[in-house]
Motif scaffolding. Structure first.
Motif, PDB file in Angstrom:
ATOM      1  N   TRP B  13       2.832  -2.144   4.208  1.00  0.00           N
ATOM      2  CA  TRP B  13       2.964  -3.392   3.791  1.00  0.00           C
ATOM      3  C   TRP B  13       2.302  -3.875   2.368  1.00  0.00           C
ATOM      4  O   TRP B  13       2.337  -4.797   2.013  1.00  0.00           O
ATOM      5  N   LEU B  14       1.840  -2.742   1.765  1.00  0.00           N
ATOM      6  CA  LEU B  14       1.336  -2.901   0.310  1.00  0.00           C
ATOM      7  C   LEU B  14       2.379  -2.072  -0.675  1.00  0.00           C
ATOM      8  O   LEU B  14       2.061  -1.957  -1.618  1.00  0.00           O
ATOM      9  N   ASP B  15       3.583  -1.857  -0.013  1.00  0.00           N
ATOM     10  CA  ASP B  15       4.384  -1.061  -1.131  1.00  0.00           C
ATOM     11  C   ASP B  15       5.260  -2.338  -2.223  1.00  0.00           C
ATOM     12  O   ASP B  15       5.929  -1.852  -2.985  1.00  0.00           O
ATOM     13  N   GLY B  16       4.955  -3.434  -2.179  1.00  0.00           N
ATOM     14  CA  GLY B  16       5.352  -4.451  -2.979  1.00  0.00           C
ATOM     15  C   GLY B  16       6.876  -4.802  -2.839  1.00  0.00           C
ATOM     16  O   GLY B  16       7.496  -5.377  -3.657  1.00  0.00           O
ATOM     17  N   SER B  21       8.397 -11.106  -3.086  1.00  0.00           N
ATOM     18  CA  SER B  21       7.421 -10.217  -3.357  1.00  0.00           C
ATOM     19  C   SER B  21       6.672 -10.484  -4.557  1.00  0.00           C
ATOM     20  O   SER B  21       5.597  -9.925  -4.689  1.00  0.00           O
ATOM     21  N   ILE B  25       2.357 -11.486  -1.188  1.00  0.00           N
ATOM     22  CA  ILE B  25       1.798 -10.059  -1.105  1.00  0.00           C
ATOM     23  C   ILE B  25       2.342  -9.570   0.107  1.00  0.00           C
ATOM     24  O   ILE B  25       2.925  -8.684   0.341  1.00  0.00           O
ATOM     25  N   SER B  26       1.840 -10.354   1.352  1.00  0.00           N
ATOM     26  CA  SER B  26       2.159  -9.861   2.739  1.00  0.00           C
ATOM     27  C   SER B  26       2.219 -10.756   3.704  1.00  0.00           C
ATOM     28  O   SER B  26       1.675 -11.846   3.674  1.00  0.00           O
ATOM     29  N   THR B 111       1.954  -0.293   9.776  1.00  0.00           N
ATOM     30  CA  THR B 111       2.484  -1.563   9.902  1.00  0.00           C
ATOM     31  C   THR B 111       2.009  -2.259  10.929  1.00  0.00           C
ATOM     32  O   THR B 111       1.708  -3.313  11.080  1.00  0.00           O
ATOM     33  N   GLN B 128       3.613  -6.854   7.203  1.00  0.00           N
ATOM     34  CA  GLN B 128       4.921  -6.692   6.180  1.00  0.00           C
ATOM     35  C   GLN B 128       4.581  -7.045   4.815  1.00  0.00           C
ATOM     36  O   GLN B 128       3.928  -8.190   4.530  1.00  0.00           O
ATOM     37  N   SER B 129       5.187  -6.257   3.960  1.00  0.00           N
ATOM     38  CA  SER B 129       5.132  -6.478   2.707  1.00  0.00           C
ATOM     39  C   SER B 129       5.979  -7.637   2.228  1.00  0.00           C
ATOM     40  O   SER B 129       7.007  -7.789   2.890  1.00  0.00           O
ATOM     41  N   ARG B 308       3.147  -1.190  -6.627  1.00  0.00           N
ATOM     42  CA  ARG B 308       2.338  -0.333  -5.655  1.00  0.00           C
ATOM     43  C   ARG B 308       1.328  -0.034  -6.087  1.00  0.00           C
ATOM     44  O   ARG B 308       0.278   0.409  -5.553  1.00  0.00           O
ATOM     45  N   ASN B 311      -1.484  -2.381  -6.132  1.00  0.00           N
ATOM     46  CA  ASN B 311      -1.881  -2.361  -4.578  1.00  0.00           C
ATOM     47  C   ASN B 311      -2.689  -1.323  -4.256  1.00  0.00           C
ATOM     48  O   ASN B 311      -3.803  -1.637  -3.548  1.00  0.00           O
TER      49      ASN B 311
END
Lengths: 348, 348
Positions: B13-16, B21, B25-26, B111, B128-129, B308, B311
């Protein structure tokens, strides 16, 4: 030699040389003199002011040290040019802004300047890099000796040189050093030092203006007493105090590196990278950051900038200088952008 | 799969990625469920708590989405491990610090997490991102459907799902988005937006804690109402508001670039070079500087860092993570040095 030719350079007193130059930026000796038979400038009429300028500039021609010096009549200069001279410590605020016939004589390397018709008829100063009060005194003294052969000074056998303000009567001499004391500021020992220095008859203040905050950890120490002591005694006393202050500052820096190395390095590297990256920066912040970098260079944390570059930035990013470089008047918000650009280029 | 294997990675969820996005952020959806015939965790005894963990973990084994998930019993974890889970938003503060038999189930990419015996027997969340509330709801809903086939939930035909706290009764669902709004903060429009969002029944607050200052221009918007609306209505409403907020933020950013380009660039480049040069830095400042860099990436000012990486820094420089990386407890002053080292390495 024109003003703009002169001002393309940085004054020799900012080249970072001289004794204790890791802590003492510069030394200054100033003599106040007045011509017999003329009222002080405040009370002199236009004809008299012109006559004074005439006599002094004539006498100056016979001083070997002043060969090649430029003579500037302030009422022929733009406001910006006068501000530039002020920012370079070549003339005072009063000299830059006041009315009437006034002039200044400046040597090529800006080591010596002679203000004519400031508060006194003659204000002769010598600036030297580092702790070099004796050298500065020798220069002013040698010039003063030659001038005294050609001009008749107002002099009282009882009081010494007479001056417009009684605080200058006697030797007419004021000496000062500009000293960088981040170590004592960061270790919170500066207040105690300020008190100590004041108690022994010297005057200490932050770099800019009497009422302002101390910026960039820069302080000026100057003598208060011009009466009842010989020039040599005054110089020796100042020199002794300055060397003691230098030792305090050195010891504070050693303490910092021993006990707070990370914090000092943090401060230094942050300052360096902020100056290299800022897009908008004002004078105060510039001064603060330059102070940290100066400390970093002195402590061998930063190795690839020299003090001369720092001093150039210090000098050339002042408001009037930025405008002179741009060739036009700039609002403060635009200056902050130009200043940042200039600094980034210098530190690239 | 062990905790440390799991935590070497950054949660997916932090992969951008995901919708909007550059600003959101999420997205997070959380369902609260309780088992029929057991007191709420607060009132359950040890035997009952263990029985609940037993039943839920058994049921989880039959959920396709949760194959490979790790089951962690919190009383078997060190305090540091629990803090790490909390910093990763996998468990709540209460779950990390409270007494009693508690567990958490975490999927490999982080996740989905299921807290067992927090305030309710089951707290199922999906992160989720980007703005992906529907996707997050689909995941929680599909898991919930399989669990509901095996567990008997406390459910009232009149009120819906029963929960320990009445504010969760009904759908038992809470949705939230983490949103980055430097544009609205810098243009001073944030207060008006906060008021507007509150007025339409949503809850908005700064990233950390209810009483704390907003740090890093990060805000959380969540739904207040769990009763009287269907899950789909709640999701659609949140999504609609979020898209509106995104448009406001985009327009504020455009304003900034049109009217204050230098100031934005200044902020971005200063932040970038401070993070690359600091030797000592605390969490708050890190968050602030990361916010400026995030904005700089979104506005194409900085081109060679990805979201990424930001984050990862955001996540891994939190206190417990730094200590996990070091393999030992670290005092705050030492963490500030380690944090600066870690960031310099990441941004090299």
């Amino acid at each position: 030699m024109s003003l703009h030719y002169l001002l393309r350079l940085t004054g020799k007193w900012l080249d970072g040389t001289g004794s204790c130059s890791d802590i003492v930026i510069s030394s200054r000796v100033r003599l106040a003199r007045n011509l017999e038979g003329f009222p002080f400038p405040e009370r002199a009429d236009r004809r008299q002011l012109r006559e004074i300028i005439q006599r002094v500039t004539q006498a100056v021609k016979n001083v070997p040290y002043l060969q090649g010096a430029v003579i500037l009549h302030l009422n022929k200069l733009s406001r910006l040019d006068r501000e530039v001279l002020m920012e370079r410590h070549l003339i005072s605020y009063e000299h830059a802004t006041g009315e009437g016939d006034k002039a200044v004589i400046i040597t090529e390397q800006e080591t010596v300047s002679i203000m004519i018709n400031e508060e006194d008829h003659i204000r002769l100063q010598c600036l030297q890099s580092g702790l070099e009060l004796k050298r500065a005194f020798e220069v002013t003294n040698s010039i003063d000796n030659v001038l005294a052969e050609q001009l008749i000074y107002s002099f009282s056998p009882r009081y010494g040189f007479l001056t417009a303000c009684p605080t200058n009567v006697g030797t007419g001499m004021r000496t000062s050093i500009l000293i960088h004391m981040p170590g004592l500021v960061l270790t919170h020992k500066i207040q105690k030092l300020l008190q100590t220095v004041s108690r022994i008859g010297l005057f200490i203040r932050g770099l800019y203006g009497e009422g302002s905050d101390v910026m960039g950890n820069l302080f000026q120490i100057s003598n208060q007493v011009t009466l009842g002591q010989s020039e040599i005694e005054i110089i020796n006393n100042m020199e002794k105090v300055a060397r003691q202050v230098v030792i305090y500052e050195q010891s504070a820096r050693e303490d910092l590196m021993k006990n707070n190395r990370e914090l000092v390095e943090d401060k230094v590297w942050r300052a360096y990278s902020l100056l290299r990256s800022a897009r908008v920066i004002n004078s105060e912040e510039t001064l603060e950051l330059l102070s940290a970098i100066r400390l970093g260079i002195n402590l061998n944390i930063i190795k690839y900038i020299d003090i001369r570059t720092l001093n150039e930035i210090l000098l050339l990013t002042q408001p009037a200088h930025l405008q002179m470089i741009a060739g036009k008047q700039l609002e403060a918000s635009v200056r902050d952008i130009r200043r940042a650009e200039f600094i980034r280029k210098k530190l690239k």
